[in-house]
Design a protein around this motif. Structure first.
Motif, PDB file in Angstrom:
ATOM      1  N   PRO A 129      -1.273   0.065  -5.351  1.00 44.53           N
ATOM      2  CA  PRO A 129      -2.561  -0.215  -5.983  1.00 44.53           C
ATOM      3  C   PRO A 129      -3.721   0.680  -5.203  1.00 44.53           C
ATOM      4  CG  PRO A 129      -1.858  -1.975  -4.425  1.00 44.53           C
ATOM      5  CD  PRO A 129      -0.739  -1.222  -4.700  1.00 44.53           C
ATOM      6  N   THR A 130      -4.553   1.127  -5.773  1.00 44.78           N
ATOM      7  CA  THR A 130      -5.554   1.330  -5.153  1.00 44.78           C
ATOM      8  C   THR A 130      -6.474   0.448  -4.325  1.00 44.78           C
ATOM      9  OG1 THR A 130      -5.983   3.365  -6.888  1.00 44.78           O
ATOM     10  CG2 THR A 130      -7.870   2.838  -5.382  1.00 44.78           C
ATOM     11  N   LEU A 131      -6.669   0.589  -3.042  1.00 42.97           N
ATOM     12  CA  LEU A 131      -7.592  -0.314  -2.279  1.00 42.97           C
ATOM     13  C   LEU A 131      -9.007   0.507  -1.944  1.00 42.97           C
ATOM     14  CD1 LEU A 131      -7.868  -2.671  -0.349  1.00 42.97           C
ATOM     15  CD2 LEU A 131      -6.799  -1.435   1.323  1.00 42.97           C
TER      16      LEU A 131
ATOM     17  N   LEU B 295       0.925  -1.208  -0.247  1.00 39.93           N
ATOM     18  CA  LEU B 295      -0.016   0.002   0.057  1.00 39.93           C
ATOM     19  C   LEU B 295       0.722   1.220   0.136  1.00 39.93           C
ATOM     20  CD1 LEU B 295      -2.957  -0.888   2.506  1.00 39.93           C
ATOM     21  CD2 LEU B 295      -2.980  -0.720  -0.090  1.00 39.93           C
ATOM     22  N   THR B 296       2.042   1.231   0.415  1.00 41.61           N
ATOM     23  CA  THR B 296       3.052   2.355   0.442  1.00 41.61           C
ATOM     24  C   THR B 296       4.142   2.241  -0.448  1.00 41.61           C
ATOM     25  OG1 THR B 296       4.177   1.457   2.359  1.00 41.61           O
ATOM     26  CG2 THR B 296       2.441   2.938   2.797  1.00 41.61           C
ATOM     27  N   ARG B 297       4.132   1.232  -1.553  1.00 38.48           N
ATOM     28  CA  ARG B 297       5.164   1.081  -2.514  1.00 38.48           C
ATOM     29  C   ARG B 297       5.027   1.994  -3.457  1.00 38.48           C
ATOM     30  NH1 ARG B 297       3.313  -4.456  -5.335  1.00 38.48           N
ATOM     31  NH2 ARG B 297       1.734  -3.708  -6.601  1.00 38.48           N
TER      32      ARG B 297
ATOM     33  N   GLY C 296      -7.878   3.105  15.040  1.00 41.86           N
ATOM     34  CA  GLY C 296      -6.837   4.431  14.947  1.00 41.86           C
ATOM     35  C   GLY C 296      -6.237   3.925  13.427  1.00 41.86           C
ATOM     36  N   ARG C 297      -5.696   2.521  13.294  1.00 44.26           N
ATOM     37  CA  ARG C 297      -5.036   2.205  12.053  1.00 44.26           C
ATOM     38  C   ARG C 297      -5.937   2.479  10.720  1.00 44.26           C
ATOM     39  NH1 ARG C 297      -2.965   1.859   7.951  1.00 44.26           N
ATOM     40  NH2 ARG C 297      -2.182   0.351   7.075  1.00 44.26           N
ATOM     41  N   LEU C 298      -7.311   2.190  10.904  1.00 45.34           N
ATOM     42  CA  LEU C 298      -8.110   2.696   9.930  1.00 45.34           C
ATOM     43  C   LEU C 298      -8.374   4.153   9.537  1.00 45.34           C
ATOM     44  CD1 LEU C 298     -11.216   0.232  10.519  1.00 45.34           C
ATOM     45  CD2 LEU C 298      -9.229  -0.106   8.809  1.00 45.34           C
ATOM     46  N   VAL C 299      -8.149   5.012  10.579  1.00 40.66           N
ATOM     47  CA  VAL C 299      -8.266   6.414  10.425  1.00 40.66           C
ATOM     48  C   VAL C 299      -7.017   6.799   9.599  1.00 40.66           C
ATOM     49  CG1 VAL C 299      -8.213   8.638  11.631  1.00 40.66           C
ATOM     50  CG2 VAL C 299     -10.038   6.669  12.282  1.00 40.66           C
ATOM     51  N   GLU C 300      -5.876   6.302   9.938  1.00 40.45           N
ATOM     52  CA  GLU C 300      -4.674   6.517   9.283  1.00 40.45           C
ATOM     53  C   GLU C 300      -4.707   6.063   7.854  1.00 40.45           C
ATOM     54  OE1 GLU C 300      -1.704   4.651  11.449  1.00 40.45           O
ATOM     55  OE2 GLU C 300      -1.713   5.905  13.244  1.00 40.45           O
ATOM     56  N   ALA C 301      -5.392   5.038   7.636  1.00 40.46           N
ATOM     57  CA  ALA C 301      -5.346   4.607   6.200  1.00 40.46           C
ATOM     58  C   ALA C 301      -6.526   5.476   5.415  1.00 40.46           C
ATOM     59  CB  ALA C 301      -6.029   3.262   6.200  1.00 40.46           C
ATOM     60  N   THR C 302      -7.450   6.168   5.933  1.00 37.88           N
ATOM     61  CA  THR C 302      -8.168   6.921   5.055  1.00 37.88           C
ATOM     62  C   THR C 302      -7.304   8.293   4.622  1.00 37.88           C
ATOM     63  OG1 THR C 302      -9.061   8.088   7.085  1.00 37.88           O
ATOM     64  CG2 THR C 302     -10.284   6.335   6.508  1.00 37.88           C
TER      65      THR C 302
ATOM     66  N   PRO D 256      -3.564   8.606  -0.126  1.00 40.76           N
ATOM     67  CA  PRO D 256      -4.416   8.726  -1.393  1.00 40.76           C
ATOM     68  C   PRO D 256      -4.937   7.647  -1.960  1.00 40.76           C
ATOM     69  CG  PRO D 256      -2.087   8.941  -1.484  1.00 40.76           C
ATOM     70  CD  PRO D 256      -2.389   8.793  -0.246  1.00 40.76           C
ATOM     71  N   ASN D 257      -4.486   6.323  -1.994  1.00 39.56           N
ATOM     72  CA  ASN D 257      -4.793   4.966  -2.595  1.00 39.56           C
ATOM     73  C   ASN D 257      -5.810   4.419  -1.752  1.00 39.56           C
ATOM     74  OD1 ASN D 257      -2.513   4.852  -0.969  1.00 39.56           O
ATOM     75  ND2 ASN D 257      -2.178   2.826  -2.112  1.00 39.56           N
TER      76      ASN D 257
END
Length: 289
Positions: free
Chosen positions: A170-172, A164-166, A197-203, A206-207
């Motif tokens: 890809p878009t998830l 997800l950070t490479r 909290g991890r989900l909040v960070e994920a939002t 950009p992908n």
């Protein structure tokens, strides 16, 4: 339907090369039987090569290319080089002792996709799980596994997340049921607080796009279970849908099948809260824990 059989799940590149061999055979106007005769094998062997159910033996590949009228040395060399690469195990092969073949195929698809869409009714997607949440989910799903196997499975799940950070990530785009946020996971409430909290960070990535279907939205087209859809930047590879069960998984690549998954997911996206509201929704659930 793409299949993951015992003896080695196909890599995405092997699937692509199998489709290319099929195209070359059909353009040459040859049947399975005629192609098999050139190799002195049964027609089933050629079928399985095209469907990526077996590895690509280099002598077979070279003979088939010649049989299909491919004479350009550079083209042959390029195809054979790709076949050798396709036969190499993926990075996830290091986890083969805890990774069933049917899920090896999933990791391969996930690694090569440029768009991953899915629906999760029961738990946070593996690509977004914290270590403690992942451990609790895996322990519940594999109650007879030893601690070492759980540790290895957690390590695999965390390593998958690096995609997800490479570069060219890809878009998830995931739709989660409200149940995911209300079901307590782990022995300590902190596990769920950290996970949200991890989900909040994920939002903020950009992908990554998350949507939540509230209970109030009522029934929706995929209440039967979770699934994922993979899209690739490779012309030969169609969209592939994945549906999992307790004992294995099915991979669908026929247009009519995948269209049904896509339609169901589009309908659920329309029923779910908009993605821009997800952070506030997550914050509200976190305060309740």
């Amino acid at each position: 339907m793409v299949e993951a059989r015992s003896g080695g799940a196909p890599t995405v590149l092997r699937v692509v090369l199998g489709k290319r061999l099929q195209d070359l055979r059909e353009k040459a106007g040859l049947s399975f039987e005629q192609a098999a005769a050139a190799l002195d094998v049964t027609h089933a062997t050629v079928r399985r090569m095209e469907k990526a159910e077996v590895g690509l033996k280099i002598p077979y590949v070279e003979k088939l290319l010649a049989t299909y009228g491919i004479a350009d040395a550079t083209e042959i060399e390029g195809f054979v080089s790709l076949a050798r690469e396709a036969n190499r195990p993926g990075w996830w092969h290091r986890f083969r002792e805890v990774l069933p073949d049917w899920f090896s195929a999933y990791v391969s698809l996930e690694s090569e996709a440029n768009l991953i869409r899915g629906y999760q009714p029961a738990y946070v997607p593996g690509l977004l799980q914290t270590e403690e949440y992942a451990r609790a989910v895996l322990r519940a799903g594999m109650p007879h596994a030893c601690n070492d196997d759980i540790d290895r499975s957690v390590a695999l799940r965390l390593e998958r997340q690096s995609l997800l950070t490479r570069e060219n990530a890809p878009t998830l785009w995931v739709v989660m049921d409200e149940t995911v946020l209300r079901r307590p996971i782990g022995d300590d409430p902190r596990v769920m607080r950290d996970q949200i909290g991890r989900l909040v960070e994920a939002t903020a990535l950009p992908n990554v796009r998350l949507q939540i279907i509230p209970f109030a939205a009522g029934p929706h087209p995929a209440m039967y279970g979770p699934f994922h859809i993979f899209r690739f930047p490779i012309p030969e590879l169609p969209d592939i849908a994945y549906a999992e069960s307790l004992v294995g998984a099915q991979y669908f690549d026929q247009r009519n099948d995948v269209s049904q998954f896509l339609e169901a997911l589009d309908r659920m996206c329309a029923q779910a809260a908009p993605a821009h509201a997800t952070e506030d929704i997550l914050g509200g659930f976190r305060k309740e824990i």
